[in-house]
Scaffold this motif. Structure first.
Motif, mmCIF file in Angstrom:
data_model
loop_
_atom_site.group_PDB
_atom_site.id
_atom_site.type_symbol
_atom_site.label_atom_id
_atom_site.label_comp_id
_atom_site.label_asym_id
_atom_site.label_seq_id
_atom_site.Cartn_x
_atom_site.Cartn_y
_atom_site.Cartn_z
ATOM 1 N N ASN A 12 0.812 -1.221 0.000
ATOM 2 C CA ASN A 12 0.000 0.000 0.000
ATOM 3 C C ASN A 12 0.839 1.263 0.000
ATOM 4 O O ASN A 12 0.429 2.284 0.560
ATOM 5 C CB ASN A 12 -0.917 0.002 1.229
ATOM 6 N N LEU A 13 1.994 1.229 -0.628
ATOM 7 C CA LEU A 13 2.919 2.359 -0.558
ATOM 8 C C LEU A 13 2.298 3.653 -1.070
ATOM 9 O O LEU A 13 2.423 4.699 -0.419
ATOM 10 C CB LEU A 13 4.207 2.048 -1.323
ATOM 11 N N SER A 14 1.619 3.621 -2.192
ATOM 12 C CA SER A 14 1.021 4.845 -2.734
ATOM 13 C C SER A 14 0.021 5.452 -1.760
ATOM 14 O O SER A 14 0.003 6.659 -1.531
ATOM 15 C CB SER A 14 0.327 4.553 -4.065
ATOM 16 N N ARG A 15 -0.824 4.618 -1.182
ATOM 17 C CA ARG A 15 -1.826 5.106 -0.225
ATOM 18 C C ARG A 15 -1.150 5.686 1.023
ATOM 19 O O ARG A 15 -1.547 6.742 1.529
ATOM 20 C CB ARG A 15 -2.769 3.966 0.174
ATOM 21 N N LEU A 16 -0.100 5.031 1.493
ATOM 22 C CA LEU A 16 0.613 5.517 2.674
ATOM 23 C C LEU A 16 1.324 6.842 2.387
ATOM 24 O O LEU A 16 1.346 7.733 3.237
ATOM 25 C CB LEU A 16 1.610 4.468 3.160
ATOM 26 N N ILE A 17 1.887 6.977 1.199
ATOM 27 C CA ILE A 17 2.539 8.232 0.833
ATOM 28 C C ILE A 17 1.510 9.358 0.768
ATOM 29 O O ILE A 17 1.744 10.467 1.252
ATOM 30 C CB ILE A 17 3.310 8.094 -0.489
ATOM 31 N N ASP A 18 0.340 9.080 0.186
ATOM 32 C CA ASP A 18 -0.725 10.085 0.135
ATOM 33 C C ASP A 18 -1.134 10.521 1.542
ATOM 34 O O ASP A 18 -1.343 11.705 1.798
ATOM 35 C CB ASP A 18 -1.947 9.550 -0.619
ATOM 36 N N ALA A 19 -1.229 9.558 2.457
ATOM 37 C CA ALA A 19 -1.586 9.896 3.843
ATOM 38 C C ALA A 19 -0.494 10.741 4.483
ATOM 39 O O ALA A 19 -0.776 11.697 5.222
ATOM 40 C CB ALA A 19 -1.818 8.621 4.652
ATOM 41 N N ALA A 20 0.776 10.427 4.197
ATOM 42 C CA ALA A 20 1.884 11.197 4.764
ATOM 43 C C ALA A 20 1.875 12.623 4.236
ATOM 44 O O ALA A 20 2.128 13.579 4.978
ATOM 45 C CB ALA A 20 3.217 10.519 4.461
ATOM 46 N N VAL A 21 1.571 12.784 2.953
ATOM 47 C CA VAL A 21 1.509 14.122 2.364
ATOM 48 C C VAL A 21 0.420 14.955 3.044
ATOM 49 O O VAL A 21 0.560 16.160 3.210
ATOM 50 C CB VAL A 21 1.266 14.029 0.839
ATOM 51 N N GLN A 22 -0.641 14.293 3.480
ATOM 52 C CA GLN A 22 -1.731 14.992 4.173
ATOM 53 C C GLN A 22 -1.387 15.274 5.639
ATOM 54 O O GLN A 22 -2.188 15.851 6.361
ATOM 55 C CB GLN A 22 -3.024 14.165 4.094
ATOM 56 N N GLY A 23 -0.210 14.843 6.104
ATOM 57 C CA GLY A 23 0.230 15.156 7.462
ATOM 58 C C GLY A 23 0.217 13.990 8.422
ATOM 59 O O GLY A 23 0.535 14.135 9.589
ATOM 60 N N GLU A 24 -0.149 12.801 7.957
ATOM 61 C CA GLU A 24 -0.218 11.634 8.836
ATOM 62 C C GLU A 24 1.113 10.894 8.825
ATOM 63 O O GLU A 24 1.466 10.236 7.855
ATOM 64 C CB GLU A 24 -1.335 10.693 8.373
ATOM 65 N N SER A 25 1.873 11.001 9.882
ATOM 66 C CA SER A 25 3.137 10.277 9.998
ATOM 67 C C SER A 25 2.849 8.843 10.427
ATOM 68 O O SER A 25 1.841 8.576 11.077
ATOM 69 C CB SER A 25 4.038 10.941 11.025
ATOM 70 N N PHE A 26 3.735 7.934 10.074
ATOM 71 C CA PHE A 26 3.573 6.550 10.498
ATOM 72 C C PHE A 26 4.929 5.885 10.599
ATOM 73 O O PHE A 26 5.933 6.411 10.127
ATOM 74 C CB PHE A 26 2.634 5.773 9.566
ATOM 75 N N ILE A 27 4.941 4.728 11.236
ATOM 76 C CA ILE A 27 6.169 3.966 11.440
ATOM 77 C C ILE A 27 6.052 2.657 10.674
ATOM 78 O O ILE A 27 5.007 2.011 10.700
ATOM 79 C CB ILE A 27 6.398 3.682 12.938
ATOM 80 N N ILE A 28 7.129 2.269 9.991
ATOM 81 C CA ILE A 28 7.183 0.973 9.337
ATOM 82 C C ILE A 28 7.992 0.044 10.232
ATOM 83 O O ILE A 28 9.098 0.377 10.655
ATOM 84 C CB ILE A 28 7.816 1.061 7.934
ATOM 85 N N ALA A 29 7.396 -1.123 10.522
ATOM 86 C CA ALA A 29 8.035 -2.092 11.406
ATOM 87 C C ALA A 29 8.384 -3.356 10.621
ATOM 88 O O ALA A 29 7.685 -3.726 9.680
ATOM 89 C CB ALA A 29 7.108 -2.445 12.554
ATOM 90 N N LYS A 30 9.462 -3.980 11.024
ATOM 91 C CA LYS A 30 9.875 -5.257 10.428
ATOM 92 C C LYS A 30 9.936 -6.267 11.551
ATOM 93 O O LYS A 30 10.662 -6.055 12.541
ATOM 94 C CB LYS A 30 11.236 -5.104 9.749
#
Length: 81
Positions: A12-30
């Motif tokens: 879901n990279l495109s959707r996550l990038i769109d959310a980040a552009v709107q100001g929503e930060s997130f963490i990617i975990a492995k």
């Protein structure tokens, strides 16, 4: 802050990038361990950008600026304080 598994981030990279552009930060975990934080890049407004030389012509340094206190500095290094 939301945590997203790396497999979900890949899917879901495109959707996550769109959310980040709107100001929503997130963490990617492995494997459940946080690896990276994704945050939007916020550019300063044109009005508030700093520019070099904005005080040019308003401040003057004395002609002997590079020699002010020279005798005292030399005496401190020579041990004659």
């Amino acid at each position: 802050m939301r945590t997203v598994d790396i497999d979900e981030a890949k899917a879901n990279l495109s959707r996550l990038i769109d959310a980040a552009v709107q100001g929503e930060s997130f963490i990617i975990a492995k494997a459940g361990r946080p690896v990276v934080r994704i945050t939007p890049i916020v550019a300063p407004d044109e009005h508030f950008k700093q520019r070099l030389g904005f005080l040019a012509g308003t401040i003057r340094a004395p002609e002997d600026f590079d020699r002010i206190g020279l005798e005292e500095i030399v005496s401190l290094f020579d041990g004659q304080a």
